[in-house]
Every structure is written in structure tokens, then in C-alpha cells.
Design an enzyme around this catalytic site. Structure first.
Site, mmCIF file in Angstrom:
data_model
loop_
_atom_site.group_PDB
_atom_site.id
_atom_site.type_symbol
_atom_site.label_atom_id
_atom_site.label_comp_id
_atom_site.label_asym_id
_atom_site.label_seq_id
_atom_site.Cartn_x
_atom_site.Cartn_y
_atom_site.Cartn_z
ATOM 1 N N ASP A 7 33.327 14.155 53.168
ATOM 2 C CA ASP A 7 34.099 14.808 53.396
ATOM 3 C C ASP A 7 35.772 14.003 53.453
ATOM 4 O OD1 ASP A 7 35.370 16.436 55.920
ATOM 5 O OD2 ASP A 7 34.666 14.536 57.066
ATOM 6 N N GLU A 68 33.861 19.011 51.106
ATOM 7 C CA GLU A 68 34.495 20.194 51.795
ATOM 8 C C GLU A 68 35.586 20.414 51.207
ATOM 9 O OE1 GLU A 68 34.714 19.386 56.706
ATOM 10 O OE2 GLU A 68 37.502 19.166 55.574
ATOM 11 N N ASP A 141 33.559 11.446 60.645
ATOM 12 C CA ASP A 141 33.251 11.812 59.410
ATOM 13 C C ASP A 141 32.630 11.579 58.486
ATOM 14 O OD1 ASP A 141 36.909 12.262 59.201
ATOM 15 O OD2 ASP A 141 36.326 10.770 60.475
#
Length: 177
Positions: A7, A68, A141
Site C-alpha cells: 500500500d 495499489e 496501511d
């Protein structure tokens, strides 16, 4: 399959490693966050993110890296930092010959919770349940990184079949042309 989920972020870059196959219980092998100081210069922060990701790659030897996909946000400065951290993760994986997959936030949320509009608490709760953890990983996160890895494990078989079908169609079309 062992997947390192990333992330991306310059201040907090979530990292999570999940192992398993679609349709079977998954196992978390590690979760954490690579942190950098907001006061540091961007190049120094990117080096710190690279070092952190390299340490995770060395320690866990993933077969795939799921990152991501950066999407447009209102704050250009934030999206630039996220894109830069994302590029570092992709570079680290590519340097080692590890395939990289990009997943949008809504894809990940839909895969893990059933809805692409889930909030961070819902994602954390489902990651906790799916990986049989005692509590949601903190900060969010870290949970998001695990969700990325889960999403990739679950979606990779279908994506591979689709890519093979497209390749076969192109090959057949090439023979008839």
C-alpha cells in the site's frame, strides 16, 4: 502462492505478505509499515522506502508483488508521493524478476469485503477474519497491504485464464490473417 502486498505512501508504506491459493485458508507471513519522516527530502524518503521494501523481499521471497494502483486524488502533492512510492515498489520487484500486479482500491475492497465502497474499518475487519488474526493490523496501511495480497491471490487464477484466452485468440487470429 506467496504475495507481497504494498500500500504505497511516502510517510507510511504498508507491507504485508500472504501465502495461499484461492479457495483455501490463507496465511499471513508478515505485516508492517515502512515509515519516513515528512521533514526529510523526497529523494531520501524514496531511498528509505526502497530499503524497506528490499528488506521485505529478502526476508519473505514472494512470488508476486501486488501494488495499489494510484488513482487521481484532489491533493496533487499526496498523489505524487503515492505514485513515487508505488514506482519504487514496482522497480524493486522488477529488478528481481518478480511479476507485479496493480489493483485499484475498489477492486481490493470488493474482493475482500464484497463491496468496492467499503471503509477502512470494514477492510481491516475482513482481513482479520480471513487471516484468522486476533486483531486488525495497525495502522490501516498495514491492513490495506494484506488486503492487496489477498485480492491478488484470489483474482490471479481468473486473470491468468483471461490472459491465456486473449493470447490464444490473437494467435488464432494471426494464423487466419
Amino acid at each position: 502462492m506467496r504475495v507481497l502486498g504494498v500500500d504505497p505512501g511516502l510517510t507510511r508504506c504498508g507491507i504485508g505478505v500472504v501465502e495461499g491459493v484461492a479457495g483455501r485458508p490463507l496465511t499471513m507471513l508478515g505485516v508492517g509499515v515502512v515509515r519516513t519522516s515528512a521533514d526529510a527530502e523526497t529523494p531520501d524518503r524514496l531511498i528509505a522506502v526502497e530499503r524497506g521494501i528490499e528488506e521485505w523481499l529478502d526476508a519473505h521471497r514472494p512470488e508476486r508483488v501486488a501494488v495499489e494502483r494510484v488513482f487521481s486524488q484532489h491533493n496533487v502533492r499526496t498523489v505524487m508521493g503515492t505514485a513515487q512510492a508505488s514506482a519504487v515498489a514496482m522497480l524493486c520487484a522488477a529488478r528481481r524478476g518478480i511479476p507485479v500486479a496493480l489493483h485499484t482500491p475498489s477492486e481490493v475492497k470488493a474482493a475482500v469485503t464484497g463491496t468496492g465502497r467499503a471503509d477502512k474499518a470494514q477492510v481491516g475487519a475482513m482481513v482479520t477474519r480471513l487471516l484468522r488474526l486476533d486483531a486488525p493490523p495497525k495502522p490501516a496501511d498495514a491492513a490495506d497491504a494484506l488486503a492487496l495480497a489477498i485480492c491478488h491471490i484470489w483474482r490471479a487464477p481468473a486473470q491468468n485464464r483471461l490472459q491465456q484466452a486473449v493470447a490464444a485468440h490473437r494467435a488464432l487470429k494471426g494464423r487466419t490473417a
